[in-house]
Design a protein around this motif. Structure first.
Motif, PDB file in Angstrom:
ATOM      1  N   GLY A 242       0.826  -1.222   0.000  1.00 53.86           N
ATOM      2  CA  GLY A 242       0.000   0.000   0.000  1.00 53.86           C
ATOM      3  C   GLY A 242       0.851   1.259   0.000  1.00 53.86           C
ATOM      4  O   GLY A 242       0.525   2.245  -0.667  1.00 53.86           O
ATOM      5  N   GLY A 243       1.953   1.227   0.732  1.00 53.25           N
ATOM      6  CA  GLY A 243       2.855   2.376   0.734  1.00 53.25           C
ATOM      7  C   GLY A 243       3.509   2.555  -0.622  1.00 53.25           C
ATOM      8  O   GLY A 243       3.611   3.670  -1.146  1.00 53.25           O
ATOM      9  N   PHE A 244       3.916   1.436  -1.201  1.00 56.64           N
ATOM     10  CA  PHE A 244       4.530   1.458  -2.533  1.00 56.64           C
ATOM     11  C   PHE A 244       3.543   2.026  -3.559  1.00 56.64           C
ATOM     12  O   PHE A 244       3.858   2.978  -4.284  1.00 56.64           O
ATOM     13  CB  PHE A 244       4.937   0.028  -2.919  1.00 56.64           C
ATOM     14  N   ALA A 245       2.348   1.467  -3.594  1.00 64.47           N
ATOM     15  CA  ALA A 245       1.346   1.882  -4.582  1.00 64.47           C
ATOM     16  C   ALA A 245       0.907   3.325  -4.367  1.00 64.47           C
ATOM     17  O   ALA A 245       0.752   4.094  -5.325  1.00 64.47           O
ATOM     18  CB  ALA A 245       0.138   0.939  -4.507  1.00 64.47           C
ATOM     19  N   GLY A 246       0.720   3.695  -3.101  1.00 68.87           N
ATOM     20  CA  GLY A 246       0.272   5.055  -2.799  1.00 68.87           C
ATOM     21  C   GLY A 246       1.297   6.087  -3.233  1.00 68.87           C
ATOM     22  O   GLY A 246       0.947   7.132  -3.805  1.00 68.87           O
ATOM     23  N   TYR A 247       2.561   5.782  -2.976  1.00 66.87           N
ATOM     24  CA  TYR A 247       3.612   6.733  -3.339  1.00 66.87           C
ATOM     25  C   TYR A 247       3.713   6.888  -4.865  1.00 66.87           C
ATOM     26  O   TYR A 247       3.867   8.001  -5.379  1.00 66.87           O
ATOM     27  CB  TYR A 247       4.962   6.295  -2.762  1.00 66.87           C
ATOM     28  N   ILE A 248       3.603   5.780  -5.579  1.00 67.00           N
ATOM     29  CA  ILE A 248       3.646   5.853  -7.046  1.00 67.00           C
ATOM     30  C   ILE A 248       2.427   6.613  -7.585  1.00 67.00           C
ATOM     31  O   ILE A 248       2.545   7.459  -8.481  1.00 67.00           O
ATOM     32  CB  ILE A 248       3.707   4.440  -7.673  1.00 67.00           C
ATOM     33  N   ALA A 249       1.257   6.336  -7.022  1.00 68.47           N
ATOM     34  CA  ALA A 249       0.046   7.030  -7.485  1.00 68.47           C
ATOM     35  C   ALA A 249       0.160   8.532  -7.234  1.00 68.47           C
ATOM     36  O   ALA A 249      -0.239   9.352  -8.066  1.00 68.47           O
ATOM     37  CB  ALA A 249      -1.193   6.461  -6.790  1.00 68.47           C
ATOM     38  N   LYS A 250       0.725   8.892  -6.092  1.00 66.88           N
ATOM     39  CA  LYS A 250       0.870  10.316  -5.758  1.00 66.88           C
ATOM     40  C   LYS A 250       1.835  11.021  -6.707  1.00 66.88           C
ATOM     41  O   LYS A 250       1.560  12.113  -7.201  1.00 66.88           O
ATOM     42  CB  LYS A 250       1.362  10.463  -4.323  1.00 66.88           C
ATOM     43  N   THR A 251       2.969  10.388  -6.947  1.00 67.68           N
ATOM     44  CA  THR A 251       4.019  11.060  -7.722  1.00 67.68           C
ATOM     45  C   THR A 251       3.825  10.875  -9.225  1.00 67.68           C
ATOM     46  O   THR A 251       4.326  11.676 -10.012  1.00 67.68           O
ATOM     47  CB  THR A 251       5.413  10.503  -7.349  1.00 67.68           C
ATOM     48  N   GLY A 252       3.134   9.822  -9.628  1.00 70.19           N
ATOM     49  CA  GLY A 252       2.926   9.566 -11.060  1.00 70.19           C
ATOM     50  C   GLY A 252       4.206   9.252 -11.811  1.00 70.19           C
ATOM     51  O   GLY A 252       4.245   9.280 -13.036  1.00 70.19           O
ATOM     52  N   ASP A 253       5.246   8.907 -11.061  1.00 64.62           N
ATOM     53  CA  ASP A 253       6.573   8.706 -11.659  1.00 64.62           C
ATOM     54  C   ASP A 253       6.945   7.234 -11.491  1.00 64.62           C
ATOM     55  O   ASP A 253       7.122   6.752 -10.380  1.00 64.62           O
ATOM     56  CB  ASP A 253       7.567   9.622 -10.928  1.00 64.62           C
ATOM     57  N   THR A 254       7.054   6.524 -12.630  1.00 67.79           N
ATOM     58  CA  THR A 254       7.344   5.092 -12.547  1.00 67.79           C
ATOM     59  C   THR A 254       8.791   4.771 -12.927  1.00 67.79           C
ATOM     60  O   THR A 254       9.106   3.657 -13.337  1.00 67.79           O
ATOM     61  CB  THR A 254       6.388   4.282 -13.452  1.00 67.79           C
ATOM     62  N   SER A 255       9.675   5.755 -12.774  1.00 67.65           N
ATOM     63  CA  SER A 255      11.097   5.484 -13.026  1.00 67.65           C
ATOM     64  C   SER A 255      11.658   4.593 -11.927  1.00 67.65           C
ATOM     65  O   SER A 255      11.099   4.519 -10.827  1.00 67.65           O
ATOM     66  CB  SER A 255      11.878   6.796 -13.050  1.00 67.65           C
ATOM     67  N   PHE A 256      12.778   3.937 -12.235  1.00 68.58           N
ATOM     68  CA  PHE A 256      13.404   3.064 -11.234  1.00 68.58           C
ATOM     69  C   PHE A 256      13.813   3.858  -9.995  1.00 68.58           C
ATOM     70  O   PHE A 256      13.609   3.412  -8.862  1.00 68.58           O
ATOM     71  CB  PHE A 256      14.627   2.360 -11.841  1.00 68.58           C
ATOM     72  N   ASP A 257      14.371   5.056 -10.200  1.00 65.99           N
ATOM     73  CA  ASP A 257      14.772   5.865  -9.050  1.00 65.99           C
ATOM     74  C   ASP A 257      13.593   6.186  -8.142  1.00 65.99           C
ATOM     75  O   ASP A 257      13.719   6.195  -6.912  1.00 65.99           O
ATOM     76  CB  ASP A 257      15.440   7.168  -9.518  1.00 65.99           C
ATOM     77  N   ASN A 258      12.445   6.458  -8.750  1.00 66.38           N
ATOM     78  CA  ASN A 258      11.293   6.772  -7.911  1.00 66.38           C
ATOM     79  C   ASN A 258      10.741   5.525  -7.231  1.00 66.38           C
ATOM     80  O   ASN A 258      10.203   5.592  -6.128  1.00 66.38           O
ATOM     81  CB  ASN A 258      10.200   7.455  -8.737  1.00 66.38           C
ATOM     82  N   MET A 259      10.898   4.389  -7.893  1.00 65.13           N
ATOM     83  CA  MET A 259      10.459   3.143  -7.247  1.00 65.13           C
ATOM     84  C   MET A 259      11.310   2.819  -6.023  1.00 65.13           C
ATOM     85  O   MET A 259      10.831   2.203  -5.081  1.00 65.13           O
ATOM     86  CB  MET A 259      10.510   1.984  -8.234  1.00 65.13           C
ATOM     87  N   LYS A 260      12.588   3.221  -6.039  1.00 63.98           N
ATOM     88  CA  LYS A 260      13.398   3.080  -4.825  1.00 63.98           C
ATOM     89  C   LYS A 260      12.697   3.790  -3.663  1.00 63.98           C
ATOM     90  O   LYS A 260      12.575   3.248  -2.564  1.00 63.98           O
ATOM     91  CB  LYS A 260      14.777   3.723  -5.023  1.00 63.98           C
ATOM     92  N   ASN A 261      12.267   5.017  -3.923  1.00 61.41           N
ATOM     93  CA  ASN A 261      11.585   5.764  -2.873  1.00 61.41           C
ATOM     94  C   ASN A 261      10.307   5.054  -2.437  1.00 61.41           C
ATOM     95  O   ASN A 261       9.969   5.026  -1.250  1.00 61.41           O
ATOM     96  CB  ASN A 261      11.242   7.170  -3.364  1.00 61.41           C
ATOM     97  N   ALA A 262       9.595   4.484  -3.417  1.00 60.69           N
ATOM     98  CA  ALA A 262       8.360   3.771  -3.092  1.00 60.69           C
ATOM     99  C   ALA A 262       8.652   2.581  -2.173  1.00 60.69           C
ATOM    100  O   ALA A 262       7.883   2.300  -1.243  1.00 60.69           O
ATOM    101  CB  ALA A 262       7.680   3.302  -4.379  1.00 60.69           C
ATOM    102  N   VAL A 263       9.762   1.897  -2.434  1.00 64.66           N
ATOM    103  CA  VAL A 263      10.151   0.769  -1.579  1.00 64.66           C
ATOM    104  C   VAL A 263      10.478   1.257  -0.163  1.00 64.66           C
ATOM    105  O   VAL A 263      10.105   0.624   0.836  1.00 64.66           O
ATOM    106  CB  VAL A 263      11.360   0.023  -2.198  1.00 64.66           C
ATOM    107  N   ILE A 264      11.154   2.401  -0.087  1.00 63.20           N
ATOM    108  CA  ILE A 264      11.475   2.952   1.236  1.00 63.20           C
ATOM    109  C   ILE A 264      10.200   3.354   1.988  1.00 63.20           C
ATOM    110  O   ILE A 264      10.051   3.080   3.186  1.00 63.20           O
ATOM    111  CB  ILE A 264      12.431   4.163   1.092  1.00 63.20           C
ATOM    112  N   TYR A 265       9.260   3.983   1.272  1.00 63.13           N
ATOM    113  CA  TYR A 265       7.985   4.325   1.921  1.00 63.13           C
ATOM    114  C   TYR A 265       7.254   3.064   2.370  1.00 63.13           C
ATOM    115  O   TYR A 265       6.694   3.006   3.472  1.00 63.13           O
ATOM    116  CB  TYR A 265       7.095   5.150   0.980  1.00 63.13           C
TER     117      TYR A 265
END
Lengths: 308, 308
Positions: A242-265
């Motif tokens: 849920g944290g991963f999905a929520g962060y991606i939905a919020k940022t709209g950025d599906t780059s690998f670098d942003n997915m790192k942040n999603a994993v951290i969230y």
């Protein structure tokens, strides 16, 4: 504000850990995913099913977090899905004591009209056929589809599972399940084989040992926060998702670098989930607490070596 | 250039893994520590003992890495310490097949005069009484004393082990050993108890799951590099310790932030060690390879979340 479709169970859980036991309390993948995603101010809907015995309070709790519940079917004469489990001393393994599917047995998910063009779809752990039905209802291919699943479906519905795996962008799976799905012990090799099944991104969850994000030759690792005690792991994987999905939905950025942040969230939110029984810690969790813990994650992992 | 004293075994190892087996090859804690520390251009001496059967080639190999060997006793009529072990399929556990102490049984370590004021002392895994003898020979308290030990000494020489633990600054120990030493399952609580025994810094090694560095309320985590296969874990813990000690000796900086870097260097060097049998990968490892892998560690762990 990105739109997020969450499909998953809403449930009663009864949990035993070395620290105590609960009566039937609020549980379910969609519940934990929704609570985690609510920290990102996204326009999320939960697609699920409950019985007439599901308390209005539980539904209100999610609506109050701005989770749309128009896709939650309430079967008045039916009973809500019930799961009961007992954790072993190491908290890494558990026995299922009771599984009563109840209304879940005949669940036909319906994605609300106004969410059929959502950017992100989070397929919580459920029968792969239910997950496929949700994908089929989307008007166009979502920007990102994330799948969570478990060994149960590998044992009982492997062909269906492969059909859904091939249609998702991200899969989250634990280490033992990755090994079962691929027949490979090395998680690096297992991730390569899962890439070949469809998902461009593979998240392998290792519980207290953290999580790995693979994207072909790229790999990122997020530890779990070292805790004095893990009180109840129930829902930690869903909360991560849920944290991963929520962060991606919020940022709209599906780059690998942003997915790192999603994993951290995801890891950050999961670190709260395990501190109390069920959803207890997540229900009143503030954004300020989340931010403080993100800083702890930075301190835990960031270093500054100057390479000569 | 900092001075480093290394005490530990020099040995013959015979290793069986799922990938194959070796005859007697070069091994021993001091060997692996020395090879790792040699990447930091420090003035290191190895204090150890071997028999007349120890090949001159093995000694030359270490001298050629600028490891001073004036503290290595050669017992002409004696035989070198020999260890043989077999790893299980998961590579996380092993059976000891043979242990022949030979010359190690009567080892009286002698620290060379010109190293008795060294900045850093690395006490490799050995009988705690041998480790204490080395500390007693130092002219003044070194800037940093690092201890590596194992469950064997907890079972057979616990009082002596406590006497050395209380005199060191850093202890490196694996997760199961930390649990055995403290009786605590939680590594966070175990680290607190070990702090209370003396060491201000506690490194808990978790093999493929990385390593934790504790300093009271501060904690840092370094993952292991995800590898396609772990070929032979022998010496990985010693290599980690050697990288840690070498980096501290080189920089002369014992701050927590610098110890984070030391942990990363230790993990980086250990990630090479497991790629081949025994010392094979370490012997020809170049600094350029080390630097490239440090970059991989950065990519593996570093993220950039802007906190609102």
């Amino acid at each position: 504000m990105g739109k997020l479709v969450i499909v998953g169970t809403m449930a009663f859980d009864a949990i035993e850990t070395p620290f105590g036991k609960t009566d039937k309390i609020l549980g379910g993948a969609a519940t934990f995913i929704g609570l985690a995603a609510s920290h990102f101010n996204v326009d999320a809907t939960a697609v699920s099913v409950v019985g007439g015995d599901f308390p209005q309070d539980y539904l209100d709790l999610l609506s109050n977090k701005n989770i749309d519940l128009s896709g939650v079917e309430i079967v008045k004469e039916g009973k809500t899905f019930f799961w009961s489990g007992r954790y072993h001393n190491d908290m890494n393994s558990r026995d299922t004591l009771v599984t009563e599917l109840n209304t879940l047995a005949d669940f036909n998910p319906v994605v609300p009209e106004n969410y059929r063009e959502a950017d992100v779809v989070m397929l919580g752990n459920l029968h792969p056929i239910v997950q496929l039905s949700v994908l089929d209802q989307m008007n166009s291919k979502p920007k990102l589809v994330i799948l969570d699943t478990m060994n149960f479906w590998m044992d009982s519905a492997l062909d269906d599972l492969h059909n859904v795996i091939k249609r998702v962008d991200v899969i989250t799976i634990n280490d033992e399940e990755a090994r079962q799905l691929t027949g490979e012990y090395s998680l690096v090799v297992a991730a390569q084989k899962i890439h070949a099944m469809g998902p461009k991104y593979v998240v392998i969850k290792k519980g207290e040992h953290g999580a790995l994000l693979f994207h072909h030759d790229h790999v990122f690792f997020a530890p779990a926060l070292p805790l004095k005690e893990v009180f109840d792991p129930t829902g930690a994987g869903d909360t991560f998702a849920g944290g991963f999905a929520g962060y991606i939905a919020k940022t709209g950025d599906t780059s690998f670098d942003n997915m790192k942040n999603a994993v951290i969230y995801g890891s950050t939110l999961a670190s709260f989930c395990v501190e109390k029984f069920g959803t207890e810690r997540m229900v009143n969790l503030t954004n300020e607490e989340v931010h403080r813990r993100l800083l702890q994650f930075k301190q835990l992992t960031q270093f500054d070596i100057e390479l000569a």
